[in-house]
Design a protein around this motif. Structure first.
Motif, PDB file in Angstrom:
ATOM      1  N   GLY A 275       8.995 -34.177 -29.748  1.00 56.33           N
ATOM      2  CA  GLY A 275       9.015 -34.438 -28.313  1.00 56.33           C
ATOM      3  C   GLY A 275       8.867 -33.256 -27.395  1.00 56.33           C
ATOM      4  O   GLY A 275       9.088 -33.395 -26.185  1.00 56.33           O
ATOM      5  N   VAL A 276       8.460 -32.078 -27.894  1.00 58.99           N
ATOM      6  CA  VAL A 276       8.209 -30.980 -26.966  1.00 58.99           C
ATOM      7  C   VAL A 276       6.922 -31.259 -26.188  1.00 58.99           C
ATOM      8  O   VAL A 276       6.054 -32.003 -26.636  1.00 58.99           O
ATOM      9  CB  VAL A 276       8.125 -29.616 -27.688  1.00 58.99           C
ATOM     10  N   TYR A 277       6.801 -30.629 -25.021  1.00 53.50           N
ATOM     11  CA  TYR A 277       5.661 -30.883 -24.144  1.00 53.50           C
ATOM     12  C   TYR A 277       4.468 -29.980 -24.453  1.00 53.50           C
ATOM     13  O   TYR A 277       3.396 -30.152 -23.878  1.00 53.50           O
ATOM     14  CB  TYR A 277       6.095 -30.726 -22.679  1.00 53.50           C
ATOM     15  N   GLY A 278       4.653 -29.057 -25.363  1.00 54.78           N
ATOM     16  CA  GLY A 278       3.600 -28.144 -25.744  1.00 54.78           C
ATOM     17  C   GLY A 278       4.242 -26.929 -26.366  1.00 54.78           C
ATOM     18  O   GLY A 278       5.455 -26.906 -26.648  1.00 54.78           O
TER      19      GLY A 278
ATOM     20  N   MET B 177      -4.632 -22.396 -31.492  1.00 53.44           N
ATOM     21  CA  MET B 177      -5.403 -23.280 -30.617  1.00 53.44           C
ATOM     22  C   MET B 177      -6.068 -24.392 -31.411  1.00 53.44           C
ATOM     23  O   MET B 177      -6.110 -25.553 -30.970  1.00 53.44           O
ATOM     24  CB  MET B 177      -6.435 -22.468 -29.847  1.00 53.44           C
ATOM     25  N   ALA B 178      -6.584 -24.067 -32.603  1.00 48.82           N
ATOM     26  CA  ALA B 178      -7.186 -25.113 -33.430  1.00 48.82           C
ATOM     27  C   ALA B 178      -6.136 -26.130 -33.853  1.00 48.82           C
ATOM     28  O   ALA B 178      -6.391 -27.347 -33.842  1.00 48.82           O
ATOM     29  CB  ALA B 178      -7.841 -24.482 -34.661  1.00 48.82           C
ATOM     30  N   GLU B 179      -4.951 -25.661 -34.199  1.00 47.70           N
ATOM     31  CA  GLU B 179      -3.872 -26.572 -34.584  1.00 47.70           C
ATOM     32  C   GLU B 179      -3.417 -27.415 -33.394  1.00 47.70           C
ATOM     33  O   GLU B 179      -3.172 -28.624 -33.528  1.00 47.70           O
ATOM     34  CB  GLU B 179      -2.706 -25.761 -35.149  1.00 47.70           C
ATOM     35  N   ILE B 180      -3.314 -26.785 -32.244  1.00 49.00           N
ATOM     36  CA  ILE B 180      -2.931 -27.494 -31.014  1.00 49.00           C
ATOM     37  C   ILE B 180      -3.941 -28.605 -30.705  1.00 49.00           C
ATOM     38  O   ILE B 180      -3.573 -29.730 -30.348  1.00 49.00           O
ATOM     39  CB  ILE B 180      -2.846 -26.500 -29.842  1.00 49.00           C
ATOM     40  N   ALA B 181      -5.223 -28.301 -30.839  1.00 52.68           N
ATOM     41  CA  ALA B 181      -6.245 -29.314 -30.578  1.00 52.68           C
ATOM     42  C   ALA B 181      -6.117 -30.480 -31.546  1.00 52.68           C
ATOM     43  O   ALA B 181      -6.263 -31.646 -31.155  1.00 52.68           O
ATOM     44  CB  ALA B 181      -7.636 -28.692 -30.679  1.00 52.68           C
TER      45      ALA B 181
ATOM     46  N   SER C 233      -1.821 -31.427 -28.446  1.00 51.24           N
ATOM     47  CA  SER C 233      -0.795 -30.806 -27.615  1.00 51.24           C
ATOM     48  C   SER C 233      -1.451 -29.814 -26.659  1.00 51.24           C
ATOM     49  O   SER C 233      -2.655 -29.883 -26.390  1.00 51.24           O
ATOM     50  CB  SER C 233       0.257 -30.131 -28.500  1.00 51.24           C
ATOM     51  N   ARG C 234      -0.687 -28.879 -26.136  1.00 51.55           N
ATOM     52  CA  ARG C 234      -1.192 -27.831 -25.244  1.00 51.55           C
ATOM     53  C   ARG C 234      -0.515 -26.520 -25.595  1.00 51.55           C
ATOM     54  O   ARG C 234       0.637 -26.492 -26.033  1.00 51.55           O
ATOM     55  CB  ARG C 234      -0.947 -28.181 -23.762  1.00 51.55           C
ATOM     56  N   LEU C 235      -1.224 -25.425 -25.395  1.00 49.14           N
ATOM     57  CA  LEU C 235      -0.692 -24.090 -25.630  1.00 49.14           C
ATOM     58  C   LEU C 235      -0.538 -23.401 -24.286  1.00 49.14           C
ATOM     59  O   LEU C 235      -1.487 -23.348 -23.498  1.00 49.14           O
ATOM     60  CB  LEU C 235      -1.623 -23.277 -26.531  1.00 49.14           C
TER      61      LEU C 235
ATOM     62  N   GLY D 182     -11.571 -26.466 -28.079  1.00 50.74           N
ATOM     63  CA  GLY D 182     -11.353 -27.636 -27.234  1.00 50.74           C
ATOM     64  C   GLY D 182      -9.901 -27.880 -26.902  1.00 50.74           C
ATOM     65  O   GLY D 182      -9.568 -28.897 -26.284  1.00 50.74           O
ATOM     66  N   ALA D 183      -9.023 -26.959 -27.270  1.00 46.59           N
ATOM     67  CA  ALA D 183      -7.593 -27.147 -27.010  1.00 46.59           C
ATOM     68  C   ALA D 183      -7.277 -26.946 -25.532  1.00 46.59           C
ATOM     69  O   ALA D 183      -7.904 -26.129 -24.843  1.00 46.59           O
ATOM     70  CB  ALA D 183      -6.771 -26.171 -27.846  1.00 46.59           C
ATOM     71  N   ARG D 184      -6.282 -27.691 -25.067  1.00 47.33           N
ATOM     72  CA  ARG D 184      -5.758 -27.480 -23.721  1.00 47.33           C
ATOM     73  C   ARG D 184      -4.952 -26.182 -23.707  1.00 47.33           C
ATOM     74  O   ARG D 184      -4.110 -25.945 -24.582  1.00 47.33           O
ATOM     75  CB  ARG D 184      -4.866 -28.639 -23.291  1.00 47.33           C
ATOM     76  N   ALA D 185      -5.190 -25.346 -22.701  1.00 49.38           N
ATOM     77  CA  ALA D 185      -4.490 -24.066 -22.597  1.00 49.38           C
ATOM     78  C   ALA D 185      -4.040 -23.855 -21.157  1.00 49.38           C
ATOM     79  O   ALA D 185      -4.722 -24.266 -20.206  1.00 49.38           O
ATOM     80  CB  ALA D 185      -5.378 -22.917 -23.055  1.00 49.38           C
ATOM     81  N   HIS D 186      -2.919 -23.205 -21.024  1.00 52.58           N
ATOM     82  CA  HIS D 186      -2.349 -22.935 -19.705  1.00 52.58           C
ATOM     83  C   HIS D 186      -1.967 -21.469 -19.633  1.00 52.58           C
ATOM     84  O   HIS D 186      -1.283 -20.946 -20.518  1.00 52.58           O
ATOM     85  CB  HIS D 186      -1.117 -23.819 -19.478  1.00 52.58           C
TER      86      HIS D 186
END
Length: 455
Positions: free
Chosen positions: A145-148, A173-177, A181-183, A230-234
């Motif tokens: 349940g973490v948000y990223g 990033m590949a794992e996040i995609a 999730s988001r990094l 293609g991962a979401r990043a912030h």
């Protein structure tokens, strides 16, 4: 009042659908059940927002270091969430460090949740951490349940939370995609940092040790990894306005990149920081006035998605270590209680309307974290609400702020705009109208916050 009670709040100006308008907000069982933008007087006993104030949705802060458990002498869920409520913040997302253990495993997440459940006065969600030791094993923490996931590209300052190399960033990033999730990234390139050890009391020496080129290089690496995976990043706590063009181009190219900045970068300048004043140390550092002006351009043109506190307090002795040596003092700004007021003071002086900055305190950080149902006054949303008096001026006294340690970069500043009341799920948890803003007696002493989960 209990959250199960009915509540009606009437305001001449309420922030609804991106504009101020007259409204009555009806609450039952802690949820907004109706919003009437053509109010006709409402029930007797309604709470009436004074004409010099506005009704806002509870603010969202997606970047807070609560530090409990493990470094609770720096901060804790009770003190942090009381300070948040006094700043109009009703939802935070807690960072995976500087607590011990860091939130890099499911077991550590459960320890953190237990601490928050006992003490939080507002709603709390959690970020996980991506460190060298748990790469390839992020999914269980995601499923819990973490948000990223947060990572550092340079040393974090604490031994138990290691930073990622360039190759590890791309792997993360590949794992996040793959897990959806988001990094979120502390973007400084360690090859371009020069602050290993003592630097002295001169702020310029510290500033030179963490140059804009370090941020720019790391941000370029994040953009490249997002393009490849293609991962979401912030991008966290942007201080270098020179990186805004690269971020604009990445967004224009369709990459899932977002960026935040912090009140201290929009309000304080390097030129005004005294020698040895460790309360102003943060990483990346507060830069010069010209840089601040360009950051404000990023706020106004929409490049910057959120303004968040990066509330990262510590004890007074750590902030003033070794006689105020900027190389040895702990880096972090305590601002959870004063963020909106500080930024509004600067925005107002620049002729920037309140309407411009409010999304960056509400729906903006909510979207960054993937939080749903918060940051707006609308039927079905939790009744997280706050009353803000935009013209009220008040002095900051760090000794009376409600976070744990009496030190702040905003001490002795006179700010414009003050939070007067805050409700969490319809329960009044902060009321500055009953006395001095430093008196904790005005809080409901029963923690009323809830733990949030992305799953």
């Amino acid at each position: 009042m209990a959250s199960s009670d009915r509540l009606t709040i009437r305001a001449g100006r309420a922030w609804i659908d991106g504009a101020f308008r007259p409204a009555e907000v009806w609450v039952e069982d802690g949820v907004i059940v109706a919003v009437d933008t053509a109010p006709r007087g409402g029930p007797r006993g309604a709470v009436v927002v004074p004409g010099d104030a506005v009704l806002l949705p509870g603010l969202v802060d997606s970047h807070v270091h609560v530090n409990e458990p493990g470094r609770t002498e720096w901060e804790g869920f009770r003190s942090a969430t009381l300070a948040a409520a006094a700043g109009g913040v009703t939802t935070i997302v807690d960072m995976p460090l500087n607590s011990i253990p860091p939130t890099t495993t499911v077991e550590a997440l459960e320890v953190k949740r237990a601490a928050a459940a006992a003490s939080a006065f507002i709603d709390v969600g959690f970020w996980g951490g991506a460190v060298p030791e748990n790469l390839g094993m992020l999914r269980p923490v995601h499923d819990a349940g973490v948000y990223g996931f947060k990572c550092f590209l340079a040393p974090s300052g604490v031994d138990e939370f290691g930073h990622l190399t360039g190759d590890q960033l791309r792997a993360a990033m590949a794992e996040i995609a793959a897990i959806g999730s988001r990094l979120i990234v502390h973007a400084e390139d360690p090859a371009l940092l020069h602050d290993n050890g003592a630097l002295g009391r001169d702020y310029d020496a510290f500033l030179a040790s963490r140059p804009p080129a370090s941020e720019a290089s790391a941000i370029d690496a994040v953009i490249d990894a997002a393009r490849r995976t293609g991962a979401r990043a912030h991008i966290l706590h942007l201080s270098d306005a020179g990186s805004l063009p690269a971020i604009r181009a990445a967004k224009a190219g369709g990459l899932p990149i977002t960026v935040e900045t912090c009140p201290h970068y929009l309000v304080i300048t390097a030129e005004e920081i005294p020698d040895g004043a460790g309360e102003f140390k943060c990483c990346p550092p507060i830069r010069d006035a010209g840089n601040r002006d360009l950051l404000w351009e990023g706020v106004v043109d929409g490049t910057i998605d959120a303004i968040v506190s990066d509330h990262s307090p510590s004890t007074v002795d750590l902030k003033r270590a070794h006689g105020g040596d900027f190389g040895l003092a702990w880096g972090g700004i305590a601002s959870l209680q004063v963020g909106l007021s500080a930024v509004w003071t600067e925005a107002h002086a620049r002729g920037i309307p309140l309407e411009t900055i409010l999304p960056l305190y509400t729906t903006g950080p909510a979207a960054v974290a993937g939080l749903t149902g918060v940051g707006a006054i609308e039927p079905g949303a939790p009744a997280h609400l706050t009353v803000f008096a935009p013209d009220e001026r008040y002095p900051i006294d760090a000794r009376r702020l409600l976070h744990r340690n009496p030190i702040s970069a905003y001490d002795h500043r006179v700010l414009t705009g003050r939070i007067r009341r805050t409700w969490v799920r319809g329960a009044l948890v902060y009321d500055a109208t009953e006395g001095d803003a430093g008196e904790a007696s005005r809080f409901d002493r029963r923690p009323s916050g809830r733990l949030l989960s992305a799953r």
